[in-house]
Design a protein around this motif. Structure first.
Motif, mmCIF file in Angstrom:
data_model
loop_
_atom_site.group_PDB
_atom_site.id
_atom_site.type_symbol
_atom_site.label_atom_id
_atom_site.label_comp_id
_atom_site.label_asym_id
_atom_site.label_seq_id
_atom_site.Cartn_x
_atom_site.Cartn_y
_atom_site.Cartn_z
ATOM 1 N N UNK A 1 36.485 30.670 27.106
ATOM 2 C CA UNK A 1 37.891 30.761 27.483
ATOM 3 C C UNK A 1 38.371 32.208 27.458
ATOM 4 N N UNK A 2 37.889 32.967 26.484
ATOM 5 C CA UNK A 2 38.245 34.388 26.412
ATOM 6 C C UNK A 2 37.722 35.131 27.637
ATOM 7 N N UNK A 3 36.501 34.834 28.034
ATOM 8 C CA UNK A 3 35.915 35.462 29.222
ATOM 9 C C UNK A 3 36.697 35.096 30.477
ATOM 10 N N UNK A 4 37.021 33.825 30.636
ATOM 11 C CA UNK A 4 37.780 33.383 31.806
ATOM 12 C C UNK A 4 39.142 34.061 31.852
ATOM 13 N N UNK A 5 39.829 34.080 30.723
ATOM 14 C CA UNK A 5 41.152 34.694 30.667
ATOM 15 C C UNK A 5 41.086 36.194 30.956
ATOM 16 N N UNK A 6 40.088 36.859 30.382
ATOM 17 C CA UNK A 6 39.993 38.309 30.615
ATOM 18 C C UNK A 6 39.649 38.610 32.068
ATOM 19 N N UNK A 7 38.790 37.807 32.691
ATOM 20 C CA UNK A 7 38.477 38.017 34.112
ATOM 21 C C UNK A 7 39.702 37.802 34.993
ATOM 22 N N UNK A 8 40.498 36.780 34.671
ATOM 23 C CA UNK A 8 41.716 36.542 35.450
ATOM 24 C C UNK A 8 42.715 37.678 35.258
ATOM 25 N N UNK A 9 42.864 38.173 34.020
ATOM 26 C CA UNK A 9 43.785 39.274 33.782
ATOM 27 C C UNK A 9 43.330 40.559 34.464
ATOM 28 N N UNK A 10 42.031 40.834 34.398
ATOM 29 C CA UNK A 10 41.506 42.033 35.060
ATOM 30 C C UNK A 10 41.728 41.942 36.568
ATOM 31 N N UNK A 11 41.425 40.777 37.151
ATOM 32 C CA UNK A 11 41.613 40.647 38.599
ATOM 33 C C UNK A 11 43.093 40.705 38.958
ATOM 34 N N UNK A 12 43.970 40.175 38.102
ATOM 35 C CA UNK A 12 45.411 40.244 38.351
ATOM 36 C C UNK A 12 45.876 41.697 38.368
ATOM 37 N N UNK A 13 45.382 42.495 37.435
ATOM 38 C CA UNK A 13 45.819 43.889 37.357
ATOM 39 C C UNK A 13 45.172 44.770 38.426
ATOM 40 N N UNK A 14 43.987 44.408 38.900
ATOM 41 C CA UNK A 14 43.322 45.270 39.873
ATOM 42 C C UNK A 14 43.629 44.881 41.318
ATOM 43 N N UNK A 15 43.672 43.588 41.619
ATOM 44 C CA UNK A 15 43.888 43.182 43.015
ATOM 45 C C UNK A 15 45.209 42.459 43.231
ATOM 46 N N UNK A 16 45.913 42.122 42.178
ATOM 47 C CA UNK A 16 47.224 41.490 42.309
ATOM 48 C C UNK A 16 47.174 39.979 42.186
ATOM 49 N N UNK A 17 48.350 39.423 41.960
ATOM 50 C CA UNK A 17 48.464 37.976 41.758
ATOM 51 C C UNK A 17 48.098 37.200 43.007
ATOM 52 N N UNK A 18 48.567 37.648 44.160
ATOM 53 C CA UNK A 18 48.309 36.929 45.410
ATOM 54 C C UNK A 18 46.814 36.852 45.702
ATOM 55 N N UNK A 19 46.122 37.964 45.546
ATOM 56 C CA UNK A 19 44.681 37.970 45.807
ATOM 57 C C UNK A 19 43.924 37.148 44.772
ATOM 58 N N UNK A 20 44.388 37.164 43.526
ATOM 59 C CA UNK A 20 43.741 36.364 42.479
ATOM 60 C C UNK A 20 43.865 34.883 42.786
ATOM 61 N N UNK A 21 45.070 34.451 43.157
ATOM 62 C CA UNK A 21 45.269 33.038 43.514
ATOM 63 C C UNK A 21 44.459 32.692 44.764
ATOM 64 N N UNK A 22 44.418 33.606 45.727
ATOM 65 C CA UNK A 22 43.605 33.386 46.925
ATOM 66 C C UNK A 22 42.130 33.235 46.584
ATOM 67 N N UNK A 23 41.669 34.046 45.628
ATOM 68 C CA UNK A 23 40.277 33.935 45.196
ATOM 69 C C UNK A 23 40.001 32.570 44.564
ATOM 70 N N UNK A 24 40.925 32.081 43.749
ATOM 71 C CA UNK A 24 40.738 30.771 43.119
ATOM 72 C C UNK A 24 40.676 29.663 44.172
ATOM 73 N N UNK A 25 41.537 29.757 45.180
ATOM 74 C CA UNK A 25 41.484 28.766 46.260
ATOM 75 C C UNK A 25 40.199 28.906 47.077
ATOM 76 N N UNK A 26 39.732 30.124 47.269
ATOM 77 C CA UNK A 26 38.473 30.329 47.986
ATOM 78 C C UNK A 26 37.308 29.733 47.207
ATOM 79 N N UNK A 27 37.324 29.873 45.886
ATOM 80 C CA UNK A 27 36.258 29.281 45.064
ATOM 81 C C UNK A 27 36.289 27.757 45.162
ATOM 82 N N UNK A 28 37.490 27.177 45.133
ATOM 83 C CA UNK A 28 37.604 25.719 45.285
ATOM 84 C C UNK A 28 37.142 25.294 46.677
#
Length: 70
Positions: free
Chosen positions: A9-36
Motif C-alpha cells: 500500500x505504501x508503494x502504491x500510494x507513493x507511486x500515485x503521489x509521485x505521478x500526481x506531482x510529476x505529470x498532474x492529476x488528469x494524466x494520473x487518472x488517465x493512466x489509471x483508466x488506461x491500465x483498466x
C-alpha cells in the motif's frame, strides 16, 4: 481477496503521489483508466500471467511474524 501488505500500500500510494506531482492529476487518472482498459482489451493469457503475479506478490510476500522461542 487477499489483503495487501502495508509495504504494498505504501508503494502504491507513493507511486500515485509521485505521478500526481510529476505529470498532474488528469494524466494520473488517465493512466489509471488506461491500465483498466488494458485489462479489458488484452488477450486472456497476459491477464492470467499478470493476475498470477499479483496473487504471488499478495500471498507469498507478506510480512512474516517472528516465532516466539520456547
Amino acid at each position: 481477496m487477499p489483503r495487501l501488505p502495508r509495504c504494498a500500500w505504501t508503494l502504491i500510494a507513493s507511486l500515485l503521489l509521485i505521478s500526481h506531482h510529476t505529470i498532474g492529476t488528469t494524466a494520473t487518472i488517465g493512466f489509471l483508466f488506461a491500465a483498466a482498459g488494458w485489462v479489458v482489451t488484452t488477450p486472456a493469457p497476459l491477464v492470467v500471467v499478470a493476475s498470477l503475479a499479483a496473487w504471488h506478490l499478495t500471498s507469498r510476500h507478506t510480512p512474516h511474524r517472528r516465532r516466539a522461542h520456547a
